[in-house]
Design an enzyme around this catalytic site. Structure first.
Site, short mmCIF file in Angstrom:
data_model
loop_
_atom_site.label_atom_id
_atom_site.label_comp_id
_atom_site.label_asym_id
_atom_site.label_seq_id
_atom_site.Cartn_x
_atom_site.Cartn_y
_atom_site.Cartn_z
N TYR A 143 0.82 -1.21 0.00
CA TYR A 143 0.00 0.00 0.00
C TYR A 143 0.85 1.26 0.00
CZ TYR A 143 -4.73 -1.83 0.73
OH TYR A 143 -5.96 -2.42 0.59
N LYS A 145 3.00 -15.19 2.03
CA LYS A 145 3.19 -15.93 0.77
C LYS A 145 4.69 -16.21 0.66
CE LYS A 145 1.73 -17.71 -3.12
NZ LYS A 145 0.94 -18.96 -3.19
N ASP A 167 -3.09 -18.11 0.05
CA ASP A 167 -4.08 -18.82 -0.77
C ASP A 167 -4.76 -19.92 0.05
OD1 ASP A 167 -1.58 -20.04 -0.73
OD2 ASP A 167 -1.61 -20.65 -2.84
N ASP A 184 -6.46 -6.88 3.86
CA ASP A 184 -7.58 -6.21 3.19
C ASP A 184 -8.45 -7.26 2.51
OD1 ASP A 184 -9.07 -4.02 2.06
OD2 ASP A 184 -8.10 -4.49 0.15
N ASP A 187 -12.48 -8.86 3.77
CA ASP A 187 -13.72 -8.89 2.97
C ASP A 187 -14.22 -10.32 2.82
OD1 ASP A 187 -13.52 -6.09 2.48
OD2 ASP A 187 -14.40 -6.37 0.48
C1 IPM Z 1 -10.41 -1.02 3.87
C2 IPM Z 1 -10.64 -0.33 2.55
C3 IPM Z 1 -9.45 0.58 2.27
C4 IPM Z 1 -8.21 -0.28 2.21
C5 IPM Z 1 -9.59 1.43 0.98
C6 IPM Z 1 -10.84 2.27 1.01
C7 IPM Z 1 -8.37 2.28 0.76
O1 IPM Z 1 -10.83 -1.25 1.54
O2 IPM Z 1 -10.29 -0.31 4.89
O3 IPM Z 1 -10.35 -2.25 3.89
O4 IPM Z 1 -7.92 -0.90 1.18
O5 IPM Z 1 -7.50 -0.35 3.23
MN MN Z 2 -10.92 -3.31 2.22
#
Ligand code: IPM
Ligand code: MN
Length: 364
Positions: A146, A192, A225, A249, A253
């Site tokens: 990042y 990884k 993975d 990240d 999700d």
């Molecule tokens: C998160 C979001 C952020 C990230 C974005 C909005 C920059 O997806 O907080 O997970 O990737 O960290």
């Molecule tokens: Mn995110």
């Protein structure tokens, strides 16, 4: 300190999309529990993300960073949306969030994933697999790919660099270690290392810190993975998942499928000073202004904030509020199996009601 004399300065950064709606909900819940628990809040609102690009020309105006540095804690809604998708470099809403994380030194992002009893049946995964899930993703937040340089090289070539220093890995490992001590005593470090040099450094630093400073903890190491598969296959095997910025990240999700919606996941970004309390979810541009956003991720982020500020009773009250509303069968549209769902505002009102109902009468 006298009860009632405690006051916290909260910087509110509603941001884009549904950010303002969920921030309003969380502020309402906080005001409700503040009254009941004898403290007060002083809130000040600052622009961030696309909203700030539109008004000030940049996603993290200097005044926003100063306001956050002066606050006791920051609550952030969401950043980003299609209107700013074609911006480049620093003119992107996301660049504002990254600069804020860097500016506040919040190198540790804590993303707890639990499946409330009332939601287990709504998960896209089988109910018996997700019942009882209780894991914590500890994501490194101010390093890795990042923040790599350079980011572009002319028009036809682009690159991102995944760089970690030993010091960065050591400090995030200590945060994970402290949490694992308070929880189930197990850490799964995700990398990884079969391909990436930065992951081999990560692995070595994690092993070293845990062996020297947390010898009582059990350590597992998974390639990312495989970790992705395991989170879906058998999520209850995890206690603390320790990982880098990009993998954290993605995996967070993925882990949102366990409770059934990204909209219920909270997070706390902590480190050197002031913390940022921000849901895991995005700005959901498709439902802006429709009273459809799930406010729970933001509200539970506010609970993490109250814990962090040393108000565990208020934090517990907020969580009791959320459980109460879910146990009443309330869900927002993101979790609904049919047409029975409530709006952001009704959900928030019900959470406020249960948050101030005495614990003894709460159904669990
Ligand atoms: C998160 C979001 C952020 C990230 C974005 C909005 C920059 O997806 O907080 O997970 O990737 O960290
Ligand atoms: Mn995110």
């Amino acid at each position: 300190m006298n009860r009632g004399s405690r006051s916290y300065r909260i910087a509110l950064l509603p941001g884009d999309g549904i950010g303002p709606e969920v921030t309003t909900s969380a502020t309402e819940v906080l005001e409700t529990v503040a009254d009941a628990h004898g403290f007060s809040l002083e809130t000040a609102e600052y622009p961030v993300g696309g909203a700030a690009i539109d008004h000030v020309g940049q996603p993290l105006p200097a005044g926003t960073l100063t306001g956050c540095l002066d606050a006791d804690a920051v609550m952030l809604g969401a950043v980003g949306g299609p209107a700013w998708d074609h911006g480049t470099g620093d003119k992107r809403p996301e660049a504002g969030l990254l600069a804020l994380r860097k500016g506040l030194g919040t190198f540790a992002n804590l993303r707890p994933v639990a499946v409330p009893r009332a939601l287990a049946a709504l998960s896209p995964l089988r109910e018996e697999r997700v019942t009882g899930v209780d894991l914590l993703i500890v994501r490194e937040l101010t390093g890795g790919i990042y923040f790599g340089t350079p980011r572009t090289e002319g028009e036809d070539v682009a690159s991102d660099t995944m760089l970690y220093t030993k010091t960065e890995v050591q400090r995030i490992t200590r945060i994970a270690g402290q949490w694992a001590r308070k929880r189930g005593g197990r850490i799964t470090s995700v990398d990884k290392a079969n391909v990436l040099a930065s992951s081999r450094l990560w692995r070595a630093a994690v092993e070293e810190v845990l062996a020297a400073e947390f010898p009582e903890l059990a350590l597992d190491q998974l390639y990312v993975d495989n970790a992705a598969m395991q989170i879906v296959r058998d999520p209850r095997q995890f206690d603390v998942i320790l990982t880098g910025n990009l993998f954290g990240d993605i995996l967070s999700d993925l882990a949102a499928t366990l409770p059934g919606s990204l909209g219920v996941l909270p997070s706390a970004s902590v480190g050197e000073g002031v913390g940022i309390f921000e849901p895991v979810h995005g700005s959901a541009p498709d439902i802006v202004g429709l009273d459809q956003a799930n406010p729970i991720g933001m509200i539970l982020s506010a609970a993490m904030m109250m814990d962090h500020l040393g108000e565990p009773d208020a934090a517990a009250a907020i969580r009791q509020g959320v459980d109460g509303a879910l146990n009443d069968g309330l869900v927002t549209a993101d979790l609904a199996r049919d047409l029975r769902f409530v709006g952001t505002r009704e959900m928030t009102e019900r959470i406020c009601k249960w948050a101030v109902t005495s614990a003894a009468t709460t159904r669990t």
